[in-house]
Scaffold this active site. Sequence first.
Site, PDB file in Angstrom:
ATOM      1  N   LYS A 164      83.756  50.933  25.691  1.00 58.02           N
ATOM      2  CA  LYS A 164      83.623  52.060  24.671  1.00 58.02           C
ATOM      3  C   LYS A 164      84.990  52.183  24.339  1.00 58.02           C
ATOM      4  O   LYS A 164      85.878  52.718  24.738  1.00 58.02           O
ATOM      5  CB  LYS A 164      83.284  53.182  24.967  1.00 58.02           C
ATOM      6  CG  LYS A 164      81.657  53.164  25.911  1.00 58.02           C
ATOM      7  CD  LYS A 164      80.708  51.988  24.875  1.00 58.02           C
ATOM      8  CE  LYS A 164      79.244  51.732  25.211  1.00 58.02           C
ATOM      9  NZ  LYS A 164      78.605  50.373  25.034  1.00 58.02           N
ATOM     10  N   ASP A 193      83.612  47.626  22.901  1.00 57.15           N
ATOM     11  CA  ASP A 193      82.661  47.584  22.869  1.00 57.15           C
ATOM     12  C   ASP A 193      82.959  49.347  21.245  1.00 57.15           C
ATOM     13  O   ASP A 193      83.384  50.262  22.095  1.00 57.15           O
ATOM     14  CB  ASP A 193      81.499  47.829  22.402  1.00 57.15           C
ATOM     15  CG  ASP A 193      80.310  47.986  22.706  1.00 57.15           C
ATOM     16  OD1 ASP A 193      80.374  47.524  21.100  1.00 57.15           O
ATOM     17  OD2 ASP A 193      78.791  48.096  23.175  1.00 57.15           O
ATOM     18  N   GLU A 218      83.597  43.526  20.582  1.00 55.96           N
ATOM     19  CA  GLU A 218      81.838  44.043  20.091  1.00 55.96           C
ATOM     20  C   GLU A 218      81.700  45.146  19.001  1.00 55.96           C
ATOM     21  O   GLU A 218      82.092  46.258  19.025  1.00 55.96           O
ATOM     22  CB  GLU A 218      81.049  44.078  21.949  1.00 55.96           C
ATOM     23  CG  GLU A 218      80.006  44.249  21.074  1.00 55.96           C
ATOM     24  CD  GLU A 218      78.840  44.490  22.680  1.00 55.96           C
ATOM     25  OE1 GLU A 218      79.457  43.678  23.335  1.00 55.96           O
ATOM     26  OE2 GLU A 218      78.128  45.517  22.812  1.00 55.96           O
ATOM     27  N   ASP A 241      75.877  43.216  17.871  1.00 50.52           N
ATOM     28  CA  ASP A 241      75.053  43.874  18.562  1.00 50.52           C
ATOM     29  C   ASP A 241      73.781  44.638  17.503  1.00 50.52           C
ATOM     30  O   ASP A 241      73.594  44.172  17.698  1.00 50.52           O
ATOM     31  CB  ASP A 241      75.739  44.704  19.516  1.00 50.52           C
ATOM     32  CG  ASP A 241      74.949  46.228  20.999  1.00 50.52           C
ATOM     33  OD1 ASP A 241      73.890  45.501  20.734  1.00 50.52           O
ATOM     34  OD2 ASP A 241      74.998  46.422  21.786  1.00 50.52           O
ATOM     35  N   LYS A 265      69.534  43.385  22.548  1.00 51.25           N
ATOM     36  CA  LYS A 265      68.932  45.006  22.859  1.00 51.25           C
ATOM     37  C   LYS A 265      67.040  44.106  22.746  1.00 51.25           C
ATOM     38  O   LYS A 265      66.352  44.362  21.823  1.00 51.25           O
ATOM     39  CB  LYS A 265      69.302  45.710  22.695  1.00 51.25           C
ATOM     40  CG  LYS A 265      70.727  45.888  22.254  1.00 51.25           C
ATOM     41  CD  LYS A 265      70.965  46.897  23.915  1.00 51.25           C
ATOM     42  CE  LYS A 265      72.711  46.555  23.708  1.00 51.25           C
ATOM     43  NZ  LYS A 265      73.254  46.372  23.504  1.00 51.25           N
ATOM     44  N   TRP A 320      72.533  44.267  31.834  1.00 50.07           N
ATOM     45  CA  TRP A 320      73.075  45.665  31.673  1.00 50.07           C
ATOM     46  C   TRP A 320      72.076  46.340  31.664  1.00 50.07           C
ATOM     47  O   TRP A 320      70.916  46.466  31.159  1.00 50.07           O
ATOM     48  CB  TRP A 320      74.321  46.441  30.185  1.00 50.07           C
ATOM     49  CG  TRP A 320      74.066  47.203  30.960  1.00 50.07           C
ATOM     50  CD1 TRP A 320      75.612  48.075  30.837  1.00 50.07           C
ATOM     51  CD2 TRP A 320      73.737  49.234  30.082  1.00 50.07           C
ATOM     52  NE1 TRP A 320      75.530  49.322  31.203  1.00 50.07           N
ATOM     53  CE2 TRP A 320      74.527  49.959  30.966  1.00 50.07           C
ATOM     54  CE3 TRP A 320      72.656  49.229  30.259  1.00 50.07           C
ATOM     55  CZ2 TRP A 320      73.894  51.555  30.291  1.00 50.07           C
ATOM     56  CZ3 TRP A 320      72.143  50.335  29.527  1.00 50.07           C
ATOM     57  CH2 TRP A 320      72.479  51.320  30.018  1.00 50.07           C
TER      58      TRP A 320
HETATM   59  C1  0XW Z   1      75.753  49.260  27.760  1.00 50.67           C
HETATM   60  N1  0XW Z   1      74.825  49.149  27.108  1.00 50.67           N
HETATM   61  C2  0XW Z   1      74.473  47.661  26.677  1.00 50.67           C
HETATM   62  C3  0XW Z   1      74.477  50.264  26.608  1.00 50.67           C
HETATM   63  C4  0XW Z   1      74.075  51.187  26.229  1.00 50.67           C
HETATM   64  O1  0XW Z   1      73.201  52.079  25.786  1.00 50.67           O
HETATM   65  C5  0XW Z   1      74.838  50.458  24.833  1.00 50.67           C
HETATM   66  C6  0XW Z   1      75.505  48.987  24.748  1.00 50.67           C
HETATM   67  C7  0XW Z   1      75.731  48.402  24.491  1.00 50.67           C
HETATM   68  O2  0XW Z   1      76.727  47.000  24.687  1.00 50.67           O
HETATM   69  O3  0XW Z   1      75.905  49.012  22.638  1.00 50.67           O
HETATM   70 MG    MG Z   2      77.307  46.799  22.059  1.00 50.51          MG
END
Ligand code: 0XW
Ligand code: MG
Length: 368
Positions: A164, A193, A218, A241, A265, A320
């Site tokens: 992150k 990301d 990302e 994303d 997602k 994930w």
């Molecule tokens: C790593 N993730 C898949 C889980 C988090 O909740 C958000 C995320 C992403 O890639 O943004």
């Molecule tokens: Mg992401």
Amino acid sequence: MKISAIEVYHRALPISGEPYRMALQTLTALDSTLVRVRTDSGLEGWGESCPLGPSYQPEHMLGGRAALADMAPHLIGRNPLHIQQVNHVMNQALCGSLYAKAAIDMALWDIAGKAYGARVCDLLGGAVREQLPSYYAISLLPPDAAAAVAQQKQAEGFKRLQLKVGGRDISEDIAAVRKVAEVLAPDTALAVDANRGLSARDAIQLSLACREQRFVLEQPCMTYEQCLGVRRQISHPLYLDEVITDLNMLLRAIGDNAADGFGMKQSRVGGLSQMRTIRDVCAAAGLPMTSDDTWGGDLIAASCLHLGATLQPALCDGVWIAAPYIDGHYDEENAIDIVAGQLRLPSGHGLGVVPQLAAGEAPLMQFD
Ligand code: 0XW
Ligand code: MG
């Protein structure tokens, strides 16, 4: 077979250990919504939806429950095996709220698996493997701490890490990427990301400053257009994303050549039924994707895993799940857990996970 009742439950999911930090949010606890769809045959299916707090995306926990209350009465008496048709009824009953529809859709696939004596992955076209890689998201941390987690997670067996960045001085992000890259094994993949938290200027600067480091960038910026602009000026592969909100956005991004891959997602796009189409569209375009959700317990984990297992390995960037940040499971016997960076498909029919209710636990809402 007919849907005879829909019950809504909730589960508190406190984050174990340190808070989960992203560029624009810090989370310490999530609140997940579970849906039980019952039928007149006695078969029942479970679904789940768990927005990542109230400000990650427009998806919102209380909004999801309100949407379920709106839709549920329209679904009583429908055939749960006609998943497409039930989705159509949901869309007629309520515009949007895809994340609430995702929970119902998941429960329908669970029922279908139990009715046909198959796992959800079998119904989705068949698993190409029984075990597949997960990946670990390293929360927003100072450079040395991020590198230490990267080392530890690789030692545990993860072959893909997500780091992150964003929401702080760009020099710290650059340092974090370099430090993590230093400890990266040659066969570990890295996604950096920003969860929309970088300006276009900083995203370009990060990519240029780290041009020697191997990673995919990302969701650097807030909007689709900003990301498109960044893509034209960087050499790192770009993944989208948060801005891929549905199938139409995916088609647009592919048409615009806006991305080299997608962090997908399930609840954001409306559930497994939509993810199945998205899987096929990504495969047709030759673009990799992850099979994720924003957060959630064993039901969401199982659902992401079933879909992920049907992806061609070359186009699968992993599944994930939130289990590493959660204590306990909904179904201890069929818990979905990561072992040495890998996830194994559950063996039971349907999703293969059946949440255990506490003695005397009453639903938050019930429709029949
Ligand atoms: C790593 N993730 C898949 C889980 C988090 O909740 C958000 C995320 C992403 O890639 O943004
Ligand atoms: Mg992401």
